[in-house]
Design an enzyme around this catalytic site. Structure first.
Site, PDB file in Angstrom:
ATOM      1  N   GLU B  49       0.839  -1.195   0.000  1.00 11.34           N
ATOM      2  CA  GLU B  49       0.000   0.000   0.000  1.00 11.34           C
ATOM      3  C   GLU B  49       0.874   1.245   0.000  1.00 11.34           C
ATOM      4  O   GLU B  49       1.827   1.324   0.776  1.00 11.34           O
ATOM      5  CB  GLU B  49      -0.890   0.005   1.251  1.00 11.34           C
ATOM      6  CG  GLU B  49      -1.816  -1.201   1.327  1.00 11.34           C
ATOM      7  CD  GLU B  49      -2.156  -1.602   2.765  1.00 11.34           C
ATOM      8  OE1 GLU B  49      -1.844  -0.846   3.698  1.00 11.34           O
ATOM      9  OE2 GLU B  49      -2.727  -2.691   2.943  1.00 11.34           O
ATOM     10  N   GLU B  83      -4.522  -6.572   2.936  1.00 15.53           N
ATOM     11  CA  GLU B  83      -3.319  -7.326   3.315  1.00 15.53           C
ATOM     12  C   GLU B  83      -3.360  -8.775   2.849  1.00 15.53           C
ATOM     13  O   GLU B  83      -2.331  -9.358   2.526  1.00 15.53           O
ATOM     14  CB  GLU B  83      -3.091  -7.266   4.823  1.00 15.53           C
ATOM     15  CG  GLU B  83      -2.527  -5.940   5.329  1.00 15.53           C
ATOM     16  CD  GLU B  83      -3.576  -4.851   5.436  1.00 15.53           C
ATOM     17  OE1 GLU B  83      -4.788  -5.161   5.329  1.00 15.53           O
ATOM     18  OE2 GLU B  83      -3.204  -3.678   5.624  1.00 15.53           O
ATOM     19  N   GLN B 105       3.255  -1.992   5.898  1.00 17.61           N
ATOM     20  CA  GLN B 105       3.271  -0.702   6.605  1.00 17.61           C
ATOM     21  C   GLN B 105       3.508  -0.814   8.108  1.00 17.61           C
ATOM     22  O   GLN B 105       4.390  -0.151   8.632  1.00 17.61           O
ATOM     23  CB  GLN B 105       1.985   0.090   6.355  1.00 17.61           C
ATOM     24  CG  GLN B 105       1.784   0.451   4.898  1.00 17.61           C
ATOM     25  CD  GLN B 105       0.843   1.626   4.703  1.00 17.61           C
ATOM     26  OE1 GLN B 105       0.114   2.012   5.594  1.00 17.61           O
ATOM     27  NE2 GLN B 105       0.885   2.207   3.520  1.00 17.61           N
ATOM     28  N   ALA B 107       3.684  -3.801  11.271  1.00 21.39           N
ATOM     29  CA  ALA B 107       3.670  -5.237  11.536  1.00 21.39           C
ATOM     30  C   ALA B 107       2.352  -5.679  12.169  1.00 21.39           C
ATOM     31  O   ALA B 107       1.949  -6.832  12.013  1.00 21.39           O
ATOM     32  CB  ALA B 107       4.842  -5.620  12.446  1.00 21.39           C
ATOM     33  N   PHE B 109      -0.402  -5.173  11.134  1.00 19.43           N
ATOM     34  CA  PHE B 109      -1.341  -5.559  10.078  1.00 19.43           C
ATOM     35  C   PHE B 109      -1.064  -6.971   9.556  1.00 19.43           C
ATOM     36  O   PHE B 109      -1.825  -7.493   8.752  1.00 19.43           O
ATOM     37  CB  PHE B 109      -1.299  -4.566   8.906  1.00 19.43           C
ATOM     38  CG  PHE B 109      -1.484  -3.115   9.290  1.00 19.43           C
ATOM     39  CD1 PHE B 109      -2.004  -2.759  10.528  1.00 19.43           C
ATOM     40  CD2 PHE B 109      -1.136  -2.100   8.409  1.00 19.43           C
ATOM     41  CE1 PHE B 109      -2.158  -1.420  10.882  1.00 19.43           C
ATOM     42  CE2 PHE B 109      -1.286  -0.773   8.746  1.00 19.43           C
ATOM     43  CZ  PHE B 109      -1.802  -0.426   9.984  1.00 19.43           C
ATOM     44  N   HIS B 151      -0.680  -0.006  16.461  1.00 23.39           N
ATOM     45  CA  HIS B 151       0.346   0.451  15.516  1.00 23.39           C
ATOM     46  C   HIS B 151       1.725   0.459  16.162  1.00 23.39           C
ATOM     47  O   HIS B 151       2.604   1.213  15.743  1.00 23.39           O
ATOM     48  CB  HIS B 151       0.034   1.853  14.991  1.00 23.39           C
ATOM     49  CG  HIS B 151      -1.082   1.897  13.996  1.00 23.39           C
ATOM     50  ND1 HIS B 151      -2.393   1.680  14.351  1.00 23.39           N
ATOM     51  CD2 HIS B 151      -1.098   2.117  12.657  1.00 23.39           C
ATOM     52  CE1 HIS B 151      -3.165   1.780  13.265  1.00 23.39           C
ATOM     53  NE2 HIS B 151      -2.388   2.044  12.234  1.00 23.39           N
TER      54      HIS B 151
END
Lengths: 335, 358
Positions: B49, B83, B105, B107, B109, B151
């Site tokens: 992405e 993903e 982007q 980890a 995710f 995040h």
């Protein structure tokens, strides 16, 4: 749905090839079931009787170097795509000569030499992975096409949607073949989706889709041939929904209490082999004797495969620790 | 040129061989590694992405800036926020002989594509009886940075529990470049975990204002997967740590030196496979082991290393093995809360001190 199979324009050679393909899978599955009941095969089974026209019609429209992904019900796909009957049978026996060396088994049948990724037994697992096959073919301009087999149950998984959308925006050379056999294990599709036709879901991603009679090998083949040409031309994926029915239970020991015997009878009247045989003999494309001879050949091939599997050695136990890594972990590694 | 194998202890701090100074950040070193590998092998491509959009970010942390212009957007492939599609496409392309570098982007995710990583990437080679390989390199930024519970996680230990995967955690520019190049050439799926606060040059305030550039030689080199680096020699205690926690351990070691405690600080670089040979050799020398990571304590990679050390080196140890890890809670955002969760230099110092008193 129950209109007669149109065999007009089908050469005798092609007709017999398709018929042979159907019979190979049916006989293989029937024999495997007996062997399983006799305790010769480890594990579990998800059988393909009834759905043969989908695998055979699809794979016959593909090039030998095209690839497929498959599901937890992969025996038919494997045989149709060209995995050897010996290799498939030996794999079900867990023998060293199996197409995956005994490491795949029933639910992971496959063989790169035949263009088949080891079957992915996670529902919709192939729907995201197949995009990578298509992406590789596109990036390398190989002209190959990837085909993803999946059931209607897979269309409620995220991977179905993510894979289809990504394939669409990237215009990947992929044919998505949904085998709608109406049940996800015991649960009927109408209890899990308000959309009756899986094909309708393709519209959400700008992907053309078509519903075909999955009990008609000629109809499936024609739909896939068109979709394959579209994919190879760079116009992107197509979704084909084949309406079909599994004659067996979901897996071994399924007494099928969730569906009526009347419904089963109705679908068995559309048996893809009987119907196709009748159409061929009626049209004069093949005669009874030719079909019977073909069945006898398949029976010999099957006898040979069973003997081969029975007589093959078990894998060396040490093989269990190989193949996890291509580059073995050696440098001061965790043992 | 490959890194001189097996002599990590002879290297300069930072593990890089000496030579004309050329200091790069980790982000620059990773970008250089990817560019070199894409130049060398046209099967290598990036997918993720926001990786190539003109006027965009060059990936979430700017690592890919300039690459789309150089290699074209056919090889820097922007995807939907999807993903499972990113990881699935990488697995499938790798099965067909390509060398994808997918990027998620954050980890955190990775949990969106656990099936593709754990059931597909890790197992395809085995299920095929060794006929297929999945040579992909998943880039996964980790680490607390006041971004909160979704995040900032360090989920690398999850993946050390998956046979078929390789897991690496480079913490400086030299090793980040060398191991990323090795990962691209490796025929197995490799997950590369990089700490968000270590990308830049200035050392973000949250990272304690560290100088995060390191010498990266002009000439090509590889750093092998499965080799640890001794970052600081010492005889009192062996300290094994990664990422930002590694730098905190190095800072603690400098301060403790004044008290007469000399830490031998080891960067394992690879978690799977882990270079236990280098670590055990150090434990034989120091008789004490402290393991520190920003991942949470329970089931973290430190637990595995502690178990292995106990199995193999119990009689070398003069004291129990200690672990300093993030506490077993989700990550909060408020800086004071966040720092109360992850290992601080003070906490590391205090643990080392008490360990050396035993």
């Amino acid at each position: 749905m129950t209109r007669p199979i149109d065999v007009g324009g089908l050469s005798g050679e092609k007709a017999l090839r398709l018929y042979r393909g159907l019979v190979r899978i049916r006989r293989f599955e029937d024999r495997v079931y007996q062997l399983f009941l006799r305790g010769e095969l480890p594990g579990t089974l998800h059988q393909y009787q009834g759905q043969e026209a989908v695998a055979v019609g699809t794979c016959d429209a593909l090039r030998p170097d095209d690839w497929i992904t498959s599901t937890h019900r992969p025996h038919g796909h494997a045989l149709a795509k060209g995995v050897s009957m010996r290799g498939a049978m030996a794999e079900l026996y867990g023998k060293a000569t199996g197409c995956c060396g005994g490491k795949g088994g029933s639910m992971h049948l496959g063989d790169p030499d035949a263009g088949m990724v080891p079957a992915i037994a996670i529902v919709a697992g192939g729907n995201s992975v197949v995009t990578g096959l298509g992406l590789a073919f596109k990036l390398r301009s190989t002209g190959q096409v990837a085909t993803c087999f999946f059931g209607e149950g897979a269309t409620n998984e995220g991977a179905f949607h993510e894979g289809l959308n990504f394939a669409a925006v990237q215009k990947l050379p992929i044919v998505f073949v949904c085998e709608n056999n109406m049940y996800g294990a015991s649960t009927p599709f109408h209890l899990t989706s308000l959309v009756t036709d899986v094909a309708d879901r393709a519209a959400a991603y700008g992907v053309p889709a078509q519903v075909v009679d999955g009990m008609d090998v000629v109809a499936v083949r024609a739909a896939v041939e068109t979709a394959r040409a579209r994919a190879a031309a760079g116009d992107g994926p197509t979704l084909i929904e084949a309406k079909t029915y599994r004659f067996a239970g979901h897996s071994r020991g399924d007494a099928r209490g969730y569906r009526s015997r009347d419904e089963e009878k109705e679908w068995k009247e559309r048996d893809p082999i009987d119907r196709f045989g009748l159409a061929l003999t009626t049209a004069g494309t093949a005669d009874e004797a030719a079909l019977a001879a073909l069945v006898a050949e398949v029976t010999s091939e099957l006898d040979d495969a069973v003997e081969f599997a029975r007589n093959s050695p078990d894998p060396d136990a040490a093989e269990a620790l190989t193949d996890a890594y291509a580059t073995p972990i050696t440098i001061g590694a965790l043992r | 040129m490959t890194h001189p194998a097996g002599h990590a202890a002879t290297l300069e701090p930072g593990g890089a061989p000496s030579g004309p100074e050329r200091r790069l950040t980790i982000a620059e070193a990773i970008r250089e590694a990817i560019a070199e590998e894409m130049e060398r092998d046209d099967r290598v491509f990036l997918i993720g992405e926001d990786v190539g959009i003109p006027g965009g970010f060059g990936g979430a942390f700017g690592v890919y800036l300039g690459l789309p212009e150089r290699f074209g957007r056919d090889r820097i492939i922007d995807t939907p926020i999807s993903e499972k599609a990113i990881a699935g496409a990488a697995v499938g392309a790798a099965l067909m002989g390509m060398r994808p570098i997918p990027d998620v982007q954050y980890a955190d995710f990775l949990f969106e594509c656990m099936d593709e990583l754990v059931n597909q990437a890790a197992k395809m080679r085995y299920m095929s009886g060794g006929k297929l390989s999945v040579p992909l390199v998943m880039r996964c930024p980790v680490g607390t940075s006041n971004r909160g519970a979704q995040h900032g996680q360090c989920p690398e230990s999850f993946f050390t529990h998956v046979p078929g995967l390789k897991v690496v955690c480079p913490s400086d520019a030299y090793h980040a470049k060398g191991i990323l190049k090795s990962a691209v050439r490796d025929d197995d799926p490799v997950l590369v975990f990089e700490h968000k606060l270590l990308y830049g040059s200035k050392g973000r305030e949250q990272a304690g204002g560290l100088d995060l550039t390191a010498h990266v030689p002009e000439e090509e080199y590889l750093f092998p997967i499965g080799q640890a680096v001794v970052k600081r020699s010492g005889t009192s205690v062996t300290v094994v740590a990664t990422h930002l926690t590694l730098y905190r351990c190095l800072a603690a070691a400098e301060e403790l030196s004044a008290e007469g405690i000399e830490c031998e600080v080891i960067d394992p670089v690879s978690l799977l496979p882990m270079d236990t040979e280098t670590i055990f050799a150090s434990v034989d020398k120091t008789s004490r082991l402290l393991i520190a990571h920003e991942d949470t304590l329970t089931g973290g990679w430190g637990a595995e290393l502690a178990a292995r050390t106990a199995e193999e080196r119990l009689f070398s140890l003069a004291a129990p093995i200690r672990r300093v890890a993030a506490h077993d809670v989700p990550l909060p955002v408020a800086p004071v809360l966040e720092q109360a969760v992850v290992p601080s230099t003070e906490r590391i110092k205090s643990e080392i001190r008490s360990l050396c008193e035993l």
